[in-house]
Enzyme design. Structure first.
Site, PDB file in Angstrom:
ATOM      1  N   CYS A 165      -2.809   0.057   9.755  1.00 45.00           N
ATOM      2  CA  CYS A 165      -3.902  -0.751   9.203  1.00 45.00           C
ATOM      3  C   CYS A 165      -4.813  -1.366  10.260  1.00 45.00           C
ATOM      4  O   CYS A 165      -5.905  -1.816   9.940  1.00 45.00           O
ATOM      5  CB  CYS A 165      -3.366  -1.812   8.264  1.00 45.00           C
ATOM      6  SG  CYS A 165      -2.118  -2.817   9.005  1.00 45.00           S
ATOM      7  N   HIS A 221       0.835  -1.206   0.000  1.00 46.29           N
ATOM      8  CA  HIS A 221       0.000   0.000   0.000  1.00 46.29           C
ATOM      9  C   HIS A 221       0.869   1.255   0.000  1.00 46.29           C
ATOM     10  O   HIS A 221       2.038   1.214   0.397  1.00 46.29           O
ATOM     11  CB  HIS A 221      -0.858   0.034   1.272  1.00 46.29           C
ATOM     12  CG  HIS A 221      -2.005  -0.936   1.286  1.00 46.29           C
ATOM     13  ND1 HIS A 221      -2.274  -1.744   2.365  1.00 46.29           N
ATOM     14  CD2 HIS A 221      -2.954  -1.211   0.361  1.00 46.29           C
ATOM     15  CE1 HIS A 221      -3.344  -2.480   2.100  1.00 46.29           C
ATOM     16  NE2 HIS A 221      -3.780  -2.181   0.899  1.00 46.29           N
TER      17      HIS A 221
HETATM   18  N1  GLY Z   1      -2.843  -9.104   4.666  1.00 47.08           N
HETATM   19  C1  GLY Z   1      -3.173  -7.749   4.423  1.00 47.08           C
HETATM   20  C2  GLY Z   1      -3.680  -7.566   3.051  1.00 47.08           C
HETATM   21  O1  GLY Z   1      -3.136  -8.165   2.151  1.00 47.08           O
HETATM   22  O2  GLY Z   1      -4.630  -6.879   2.794  1.00 47.08           O
END
Ligand code: GLY
Length: 271
Positions: A257, A160
Site C-alpha cells: 500500500c 483489502h
Molecule cells: N489506514 C488504511 C486505510 O484504512 O485505508
C-alpha cells in the site's frame, strides 16, 4: 525498468482510518524512518522512486496504492471507499498523466487499489468494505477492451483483497486462507502464511520474471516481523527483501500500500 511512486508520511498519520486492527499509539518519527527504509528497499530492488511530499491534512495519504491502478496501457484513478481518503488522488493524477493515458472510477462506484491484484491478464478485485459492485463493474468495462478479465472476490475479516492474497511470482500467490476462499485461485501455486503470522500475506512483488542483463530481477518486499512466512517464501524460491514497517502496520498498512509500482515504459530495459 520499474518506477515506484511513494508519498512521505503525513504528520496526522495517527488519525488514520482503521477497520480491522485496534487503535494504538504510533511513533511518527519511527514511521518516517521506516518509510525511508521502505524507499531504500524499493531502490535496492531496481525501482526509480518518485516521492511525493506528505499531505499533512490527509492521514492515510502515505498509502498511495489505494488512489490509483496502473497497467502498461492505462492508469485508473480510483474512488476510495473511505470518504476521508477521496482527496488523496488529486496530487497523484498529474504525475500519472505524464506516464499513462488516464481513466477514472466515477460515483457511485468505489474502489481501493488495495483491493486490486493483477496476475497477467487476470484482475482480481476484492468486494470489500471499500470497493463496491459498481466500482468493480466500471473497472471491468474499462479493462475489457485492453484484454484484461476482471474477477470479483469476496473477502472477510480483513481490510483489502491484498491483505489476504498477493502475487509473489508469475504463477504463485501468497495467501491467508482465513480471509479469502482460496478455491478461487486453484490454478496457481499457493503459499499459505504461517498460522502464527495472521497479517503476513501482503508482499510487494517487484519484477515480472524477465531477465535483465542476464540476471533475474524478481522478488518481493515483505515485513520483517513475519520470519516464518519469509522462510516459506524462500523455500519456494522467492527472493525476499525485508523491511521493518511496524508503525505503518499500526495504521493498517503494509508493503503493497505504500507505493504504486509501474513499468518504466520510457526505459524498459533500465537504460
Ligand atoms: N489506514 C488504511 C486505510 O484504512 O485505508
Amino acid at each position: 525498468m520499474w518506477i515506484a511512486i511513494t508519498r512521505d508520511v503525513s504528520a496526522s498519520l495517527a488519525g488514520c482510518q482503521l477497520s480491522f486492527v485496534p487503535r494504538v499509539p504510533i511513533d511518527l518519527d519511527l514511521a518516517r524512518q521506516q518509510h525511508a527504509g521502505y524507499v531504500r528497499a524499493l531502490e535496492s530492488r531496481g525501482c526509480r522512486v518518485l516521492a511525493l511530499p506528505a499531505q499533512d491534512d490527509l492521514p492515510d495519504a502515505v498509502f498511495v496504492e489505494d488512489v490509483a491502478l496502473v497497467f502498461d496501457e492505462v492508469a485508473v484513478m480510483t474512488r476510495p471507499g473511505a470518504e476521508s481518503r477521496r482527496g488523496e488522488g488529486a496530487s497523484v493524477a498529474p504525475l500519472l498523466a505524464s506516464l499513462r493515458p488516464m481513466r477514472a472510477i466515477e460515483a457511485p462506484g468505489t474502489l481501493d487499489g488495495g483491493d486490486v491484484m493483477r496476475v497477467g491478464r487476470q484482475v482480481y478485485v476484492g468486494r470489500s468494505a471499500r470497493s463496491n459492485d459498481e466500482g468493480i463493474e466500471q473497472l471491468r468495462v474499462l479493462l475489457a477492451p485492453l484484454g484484461y478479465r476482471v474477477h470479483a472476490v469476496v473477502t472477510h475479516g480483513c481490510l483489502h483483497l491484498k491483505s489476504a492474497v498477493t502475487i509473489v511470482a508469475d504463477d504463485t500467490l501468497l495467501v491467508q486462507p482465513a480471509w479469502v476462499d482460496v478455491a478461487q485461485f486453484a490454478g496457481y501455486r499457493l503459499i499459505e502464511v504461517d498460522p502464527a503470522e495472521e497479517h503476513a500475506a501482503n508482499a510487494l512483488r517487484i519484477g515480472d520474471g524477465a531477465l535483465q542483463d542476464g540476471v533475474l530481477q524478481d522478488g518481493v518486499i515483505h515485513p520483517l516481523c513475519f520470519p516464518r512466512t519469509r522462510e516459506r517464501l524462500e523455500q519456494a524460491g522467492i527472493d525476499v527483501t525485508t523491511v521493518d514497517v511496524s508503525e505503518l502496520q499500526k495504521a493498517e498498512g503494509a508493503t503493497t500500500c505504500c507505493s504504486l509500482v509501474l513499468r518504466d515504459l520510457a526505459h524498459p530495459h533500465g537504460d
